[in-house]
Design a protein around this motif. Structure first.
Motif: not given
Length: 1595
Positions: A403-424
């Motif tokens: 259960p959660a009244h509110a959710v917060i997404i902190k940042g939209t950049q994640i690390y992709d190990a296959k590409r070796g870079a940050m992706v959306d």
């Protein structure tokens, strides 16, 4: 309750039906009144009137009929009522506590709950899709509901595929609670939760992850039965098709859909998804009918409104959470960020002066790297409201429902190990996270906040308002999935692979949006060419990596050991490529490098801790150190094994990842090393597997595997270097004193003796100079404890050459409690001979459990080199006119003899020399026998061969030539006069042995001038000793009567033909031993190996290759398939029908009208013949079997599946022969054993018979570990050894009783006549049972000792002095009565000894029955797989009890079959009918022997009881049954018609009277049916008519 419901139904019937009838009557009367007054207002009233009249009459009739049924058959109505009651009750039980379904659930209810349609439900998160899944589960359960509310739980499996392990755990809890009232077991099957096979069998619903279910369904052996009973497949979050894990879902669905089509079984698919823009494409992919099973609900159907907020920062920092009275979930994108974010929030709260009571105790973190119990604790505290803020990774959004009244997404950049870079961050991840806000069962509205950078704002706004279609990612893993299908056997060529691609989502999207995939749709509208291009490219890559064999010219794929291993252990193609470079036989321990991409990055903050771990927990050097990715993996793996603790959150997650994958990868490497036959590497990797599983180093004390011993005790054991062997030799008190802990000694001693250990003893027999047969006896040498060792202990066994560093044989075996076990295998040997081989056995589970047995070749004597084969001369084919007799010439339809017959013609037809002809099957050896046949005894090894020869020669020789032909077998025994007048006797070895034993009293035996023995190479098999004795006796008779007897032996090509010829007295002139390749019809042989330890799954994996072999080698010509059992004939036929169902013409193998096969008895045979597939085995009715034979011979059906005995029977034409498996279940040893090589050669010989075909092909499907053996002996001739030694005592007794042997010297001379003696000279080590040391013995003295040993051993076996014979003055041998009885009735001496020990002066019939069934002759009766259960069920229905612990015994089965025979009870299956005939065939002679024994002792009571037992066997009735039951057509239910008054038989029925004595003529007609003699009496029944007084007599 049932009774109350019954009376309630009766009350409703009595109340409402009369009311309905009254209404109908009233309507009819009113309308009738109108009819009389002609007051019709409408013409339709006439129709209503007549309908009312009809309805009234019908309801009256129906009311009485229903009342009659209710009163007469209440049980039936109760069962129907109960079924309906339970049918609707189960839904209420499952949804207990819910008053109604929501809108979405109500809309889909009808389709989900009442149909079998595939479904796709697209709805927002929180819409209640789990309850929709429950509706489909209930529908499936209802389909297996029996009257009384019993659910047939063994007939279905439901699989729920959840995208993540966290969600799988939640779904398991949900479904377990809901389905618990129904008794449905729900289990989780993931990487964290493994299940045993027993647990899987007891589970009806499995909750698993895509990868785990993919692994399960990939295996062609082991778990194939599980996937075949799945009836419902639920795919949650199916919109993940566009993610990295999407290809796994595509592969699962494609495999399931193809299984539905190929097996014609119903597997329902339910897809649950978030709202999708291209839901029609996904529906098409899941084969959902868009008009029935597709349901799409957009965001308007979201049960709780969601407010979305976008917060933009230059750098993504955490914002201010909402009001603190609500619970908030903060999503971050790295595991270590969870702690940092939580600490920052706590610090900010303190700086702002917030109450410090809530935040220190109200914050929690959650990510996949945490231990499972920690994750569960956080989830429970948050769901109960103890935590107000939970900082977690995005995986939680797909997992637990919190259960959660509110959710917060902190940042939209994640690390992709296959590409070796940050992706959306993906839009589906964003939607899933937002779906966790405002869950309907917890909240009225929700809020979602996304914190991102300015440049990504428009990107996410666009994606959330205008969704893009989801695309397929399948092309990236096409090679891996293609390899899995090839290994499974579902894809065997490019054409099938192209069709397989059409089942994927990739194909659906390529057709819908070709430009995205770079395809010119107009040039290739069906994408056939593009799909073929993809398949060929993937095939080339796999072929280069040696994972498959791809022949581009033909387009065929063949799986390799490497490819199968990669598929079973889920190893990717690029990993195999790396290992091909770095993997070699002597690589150092723990120095393997591989692409574990997610760990390839070494973070700066990890360096220091990795250094600490390297120093503290790493026992071995880590190549690459802390700077490299593979060095980091090495350090973490050693830390895991050493049970070290890690502080960094990122390293904790990496350690968990390494631990999870290491065991699987190392197991795969172990199997690769085993297949590559590298002994050192195999041993290291198997130990490494156990080290990882146990988390113990290999050099640690083995007792550390017991958790019951304290660590201090274990440390002292290691300090004092007390090994397991030392501890075994010590006393418990001594151990206690050594450890300074007196009481622990007993516990340590118990644990030491529970560590699995075995003793091995090997005996070797040289088959040829290059092949050894090894018999390995394995005995458990430990105290078995089921809680410690379980029911079976798996071990690996291999034979290694220490000099050449090579494994020659390997196998996996299960150590059983029964001791000892024997393993038989063959290994090659080379010259010059090595000094020794090692047999190494290593436990699959226990560290320190291993054993080594040394095979020493120092004193091994190899057999002599065999002389060369007879060369086939280039002669002009001889015409049939060379016979010089028009009558003989008329026997043959051809004009010329074949090359082999031409070469041997002169020797056979114009001379009287003995002849041995060794030639391949199908060379025309039978015609060679006919050249020398007149005044002959022809001995064939099987009744089927005798029957074939009789049917042929009765027409060709008896009718055309006027020569008398007689059959002499166990089934047919003509009188002595007919035998004496016969010109040709066709018989079996056993029958002629029994006849010729009394040759002095039978003149026709002395008159035999020629003896033809067919298939003489069977000397080495079980029936071989009888052939030896026949030939030896024939030579003896010839020497005493001074009348030469010609012997002609017919055989396949032999390696040691010279030995056989010397024994038969054949010189160089009469020996013809042609090469196996010399066939009139060329034979092409293909041998394919199949992996897997278990027999039944391995047989199932062969069915698709069988179908492919037919398509490739014989698409339109006859095919003969040999299998090991009757059950396999049915299973193989049904699978072939399933494969045919996917073809354009499923009836392509049928070449006749289907209506011609409807008169058959066997229902399975009717089904298979409709598709042109016949079945042939001894369990079929004689008429059915003849019908199948005629259909196949006349080419009306193309495929015949037969048991192996057919190979020796009728000569059927076949272009292609397939031997499906070379093992059969041996009921005596209760395990699967190999066919004799002669049987396999005989099966192959059925291909390409010269009179039917001009070319033949044979496909042999074998267990892969035996492939090399069959490769050698299917192309090389096979040496024939003697098997006389095991039964020498019985045959010596027969000769002694006949007077042939009268002294010890005669016995020794008799042995020199045998073939056994010849082979003893040529291959002494083969008969290893002699146990004679060869060192230091001269040749002459050696043979003297051998003969002396043989004579004395045989005498000891016979229990010389008190049972069968008596020895006078240490030289003269005198036969005793028991010996004469054993010889006369053809019994084994063990049986006669048992009679002497168990027969008593006064024995009742039931005890005599037990003695009869304990005869040694019944020890060979087969007890097939699982027949112990059938015996247990049969025993419950029979009057006499048997030992309940011996249902797998042949003697117990014999006892039950005889009881069933007396009771005329129905036996469980057709196999038992054949077995009953076998039992009855032997029963009479054994009883006669028992009678002679009792008579010899003077025991009258026992003798009379034996006579009664014989009558019971003949009449098939119990002794206490009425004598009238022996009359035909009189059954138990007819006995009340008769009664006995003053010893006269009268009738109790007034219409039946007996005339005087009732037996009018007293004439008896005796008919024999099997071994049961039936007596028919003609008797007069008198019927008296009471009205007229006349009496009518009816005979």
């Amino acid at each position: 309750g049932a009774v109350l419901r019954f009376w309630l139904l009766l009350f409703l019937h009595c109340c409402f039906l009369p009311l309905t009838i009254c209404v109908s009557h009233l309507t009819a009367l009113i309308l009738h009144g109108k009819l009389l007054t002609r007051c019709w207002k409408h013409s339709s009233e006439i129709l209503v009137y007549y309908l009312s009249c009809f309805l009234s009459c019908f309801l009256v009739f129906f009311s009485f009929f229903l009342l009659y049924l209710l009163v007469c058959f209440p049980a039936f109505f109760l069962s129907v009522l109960l079924l309906l009651f339970h049918y609707f009750q189960i839904g209420q039980l499952v949804f207990k506590g819910m008053k109604k379904l929501n809108r979405i659930q109500s809309i889909v209810f009808e389709t989900a709950y009442n149909t079998n349609e595939n479904m796709l439900v697209c709805a927002p998160t929180g819409a209640g899709k789990t309850n929709i899944a429950m509706l489909t589960v209930l529908h499936e359960i209802r389909q297996h509901l029996q009257p009384g509310g019993v659910i047939r739980k063994d007939q279905f499996k439901i699989v729920y595929v959840a995208p993540m392990k966290a969600l799988a755990a939640e779904m398991t809890n949900y479904f377990s609670k809901r389905l618990e009232p129904l008794g449905i077991a729900v289990k989780e099957l993931t990487g964290d939760m493994q299940l045993t096979k027993g647990e899987i069998l007891r589970t009806q619903m499995l909750v698993t992850t895509p990868e785990k279910w993919d692994v399960v369904t990939r295996k062609s052996v082991g778990d194939v039965g599980l996937s075949q009973i799945v009836r419902l497949l639920i795919l949650d979050e199916v919109h993940l098709l566009h993610e990295d894990r999407g290809p796994v879902l595509e592969s699962l669905v494609a495999r399931t859909l193809r299984q539905v089509e190929s097996t014609q079984s119903m597997i329902r698919i339910l897809g649950l998804s978030a709202t999708l823009p291209n839901y029609l494409d996904v529906a098409s992919f899941l084969h959902v009918n868009p008009y029935i099973g597709l349901f799409f609900f957009d965001s308007r159907f979201r049960p709780v409104p969601l407010g979305q907020t976008f917060v933009v920062f230059k750098d993504a920092l955490v914002g201010n959470p909402h009001e603190h009275v609500f619970q908030v979930m903060v999503f971050v994108h790295a595991r270590n960020s969870t702690v940092r974010t939580a600490m920052s929030l706590i610090e900010m709260a303190k700086n702002r002066g917030e109450s410090s009571e809530m935040f220190p105790d109200g914050f929690g973190i959650h990510h996949a790297g945490m231990l499972r119990q920690d994750r569960t604790l956080m989830e429970n505290m948050f769901s109960r409201g103890y935590l107000k803020v939970l900082v977690c990774t995005a995986t939680l959004a797909w997992g637990v429902n919190l259960p959660a009244h509110a959710v917060i997404i902190k940042g939209t950049q994640i690390y992709d190990a296959k590409r070796g870079a940050m992706v959306d961050l993906g839009i589906l991840d964003v939607m899933q996270i937002f779906g966790r806000a405002g869950r309907p069962q917890f909240d009225k509205y929700g809020e979602g906040t996304i914190i991102t950078t300015h440049d990504k704002l428009s990107h996410y706004l666009t994606l959330l308002t205008q969704q893009n279609p989801i695309e397929s990612q399948f092309h990236a893993s096409l090679a891996d999935n293609l390899n899995a299908e090839v290994a499974l056997g579902t894809v065997t060529n490019v054409e099938e692979a192209v069709k397989w691609l059409s089942y994927t989502y990739l194909y659906v999207r390529m057709r819908a949006n070709p430009l995205v995939y770079g395809i010119n749709h107009k040039m290739d509208p069906g994408l056939e060419l593009y799909r073929k291009e993809l398949v060929v490219e993937a095939g080339r890559k796999l072929d280069k990596a040696r994972m498959i064999r791809f022949e581009e010219r033909t387009g065929y794929f063949a799986s390799t050991d490497l490819g199968r291993t990669a598929s079973h252990f889920y190893i990717k193609y690029n990993t195999i490529e790396v290992y091909l470079i770095h993997y070699f036989p002597h690589i150092a321990y723990l120095q393997l490098k591989g692409p574990v991409e997610p760990l390839s990055l070494v973070r700066e903050e990890e360096m220091e801790e990795l250094e600490t771990l390297l120093c503290s927990f790493c026992e071995l050097p880590a190549a690459g150190g802390v700077e490299n990715g593979y060095g980091k993996i090495n350090i973490l793996l050693q830390t895991y094994i050493g049970r070290g603790e890690v502080d960094s959150f990122s390293l904790i997650s990496d350690l968990a990842y390494v631990a999870q994958n290491a065991a699987r990868i190392v197991r795969a490497l172990f199997e690769i090393a085993l297949r590559k036959r590298w002994p050192a590497m195999t041993y290291r990797l198997l130990n490494l597997c156990k080290v990882i599983d146990k988390r113990l180093w290999g050099w640690a004390h083995p007792l550390r595997q017991f958790t019951t011993l304290p660590s201090s005790v274990l440390s002292r054991l290691e300090e004092r270097k007390l090994t397991v062997d030392k501890l075994k030799d010590m006393q418990k008190d001594e151990i206690g004193h050594m450890l300074h802990h007196v009481n622990i000694g007993l516990k340590v001693k118990q644990c030491v003796h529970q560590i699995p250990a075995i003793l091995m003893e090997a005996t070797i027999q040289p088959i040829t100079r290059t092949v050894l047969r090894v018999r390995l006896t394995i005995t458990p040498d430990f105290r078995w404890n089921d809680q410690v060792t379980m029911a079976t202990a798996p071990w690996w066994l291999w034979v290694e050459d220490p000099i050449n560093d090579h494994i020659y044989h390997s196998e996996y075996f299960l150590l059983q409690k029964k001791q000892p076990q024997q393993v038989v295998f063959t290994i090659p040997i080379f010259e010059p001979m090595p000094s020794q081989y090692y047999i190494r056995a290593v436990s699959d589970r226990w560290l320190g459990s291993e054993a080594v047995c040394i095979i020493n070749f120092q004193h091994l004597i190899l057999p002599e080199r065999h002389p060369p084969h007879t060369e086939l001369l280039d002669l002009q084919p001889l015409p049939v006119t060379a016979l010089g007799n028009r009558e003989y010439e008329s026997l043959y339809k051809f004009t010329h003899f074949n090359p082999i017959q031409t070469q041997i013609f002169h020797t056979l037809y114009h001379t009287d020399t003995n002849v041995l002809l060794g030639a391949p099957t199908g060379s025309g050896k039978t015609i060679a026998a006919e050249m020398a046949i007149f005044r002959v005894v022809y001995i064939a090894p099987l009744k089927a061969l005798v029957r074939e020869r009789i049917e042929d020669w009765k027409i060709r020789i008896e009718e055309k030539l006027g020569r008398k032909v007689i059959e002499l077998t166990g089934d047919v025994t003509p009188d002595m006069r007919a035998i004496a007048q016969a010109d040709l006797i066709v018989t079996t070895p056993e029958k002629w042995d029994g006849v010729s034993r009394s040759w002095q009293n039978r003149s026709y035996v002395q008159k035999v001038s020629i003896l033809i023995i067919d298939e003489i190479h069977l000397l080495g098999e079980d029936r071989g000793p009888v052939l030896e004795v026949i030939v030896s006796r024939t030579n003896f008779i010839s020497s005493h009567t001074s009348k030469p007897v010609r012997v002609v032996g017919l055989s396949t090509a032999l390696a040691n033909a010279r030995d056989l010829a010397d024994w038969l007295g054949i010189g160089q002139m009469g020996l013809f031993n042609f090469r196996p390749s010399v066939r009139p019809v060329p034979l092409e042989v293909h041998i394919h190996g199949f992996p897997g330890q278990h027999y039944c799954p391995r047989m199932a994996s062969m069915n698709k290759p069988v179908f492919q072999a037919i398509r490739s080698h014989s698409p339109a010509k006859p095919v003969l398939i040999f299998v090991s059992s009757r059950r396999q004939t049915r299973l193989t036929a049904l699978d072939l029908i399933a494969f045919l169902a996917t073809e354009d013409d499923p009836k392509q193998w049928l070449h006749q009208d289907e209506r011609e096969v409807r008169l058959l008895r066997d229902s399975n045979l009717k089904l298979t013949l409709a598709f042109g597939i016949g079945m042939h085995h001894a369990g079929l009715h004689e008429r059915d079997r003849k019908t199948v034979e005629e259909l196949f011979v006349n080419c009306k059906i193309q495929v015949l599946i037969a048991t192996s005995t057919l190979a020796w029977g009728v000569n059927f034409p076949a272009h292609l022969v397939i031997v499906k498996g070379t093992e059969y279940y041996d009921g005596k040893t209760h395990r699967y054993v190999d066919y004799p090589i002669t049987d396999v050669l005989q099966m192959m010989g059925r291909a390409g018979r010269p009179q039917f075909d001009d070319q033949g092909k044979a496909v042999i499907l074998v267990h892969d570990i035996k492939k090399d053996f069959y490769k050698k002996f299917l192309y090389e001739p096979f040496p024939v050894e003697s098997s006389l030694l095991g039964v020498l005592s019985d045959h010596l007794n027969a000769e002694i009783a006949a007077g042939t042997i009268t002294s010890k010297q005669d016995a020794m001379d008799y042995i020199t006549w045998t073939y056994f003696f010849r082979r003893l000279v040529m291959n002494p080590r083969y008969e290893s049972n002699l146990q004679i040391t060869l060192m230091g013995l001269k040749v002459v003295s050696f043979w003297c000792r051998c003969l002396t040993h043989l004579a004395s051993a045989a005498q000891l076996l016979l229990i010389v002095y008190n049972i069968c014979l008596h020895l006078q003055d240490e030289r003269t041998i005198v036969p005793l009565t028991y010996g004469r009885i054993a010889s006369y009735y053809y019994l084994k001496h063990q049986t006669v000894r048992m009679f002497k020990e168990k027969l008593k002066p006064e024995l009742p019939v039931h005890e005599l029955l037990t003695i009869l069934t304990d005869a040694e002759e019944y020890a060979e009766l087969p007890v097939r797989h699982n027949e112990d259960q059938l015996n247990s069920e049969l025993a419950q229905r029979l009057p006499l009890q048997v030992n309940p612990h011996s249902y797998d015994s042949a003697h117990t089965k014999t006892h039950l079959l005889l009881q069933a025979h007396f009771s005329r009870a129905q036996v469980p299956c057709s196999d038992y009918l054949t077995d009953t005939k076998t039992v009855l065939d032997n029963a009479i002679r054994i009883c006669q022997a028992m009678l002679d024994v009792a008579a010899n002792e003077g025991w009258l009571v026992s003798a009379l009881s034996i006579c009664n037992l014989v009558q019971m066997i003949v009449q098939a009735r119990w002794l206490h049954d009425s004598s009238l039951l022996t009359l035909p057509h009189i059954e138990q239910q007819n006995l009340y018609l008769f009664r006995c008054v003053d010893h006269k038989l009268t009738a109790t029925h007034p219409l039946i009277q007996f005339s005087e004595l009732s037996f009018y003529s007293g004439r008896m007609n005796r008919k024999t049916c099997g071994s049961e003699a039936k007596v028919e009496l003609d008797f007069l029944l008198s019927f008296k008519d009471e009205s007229t007084g006349s009496i009518t007599g009816i005979t």
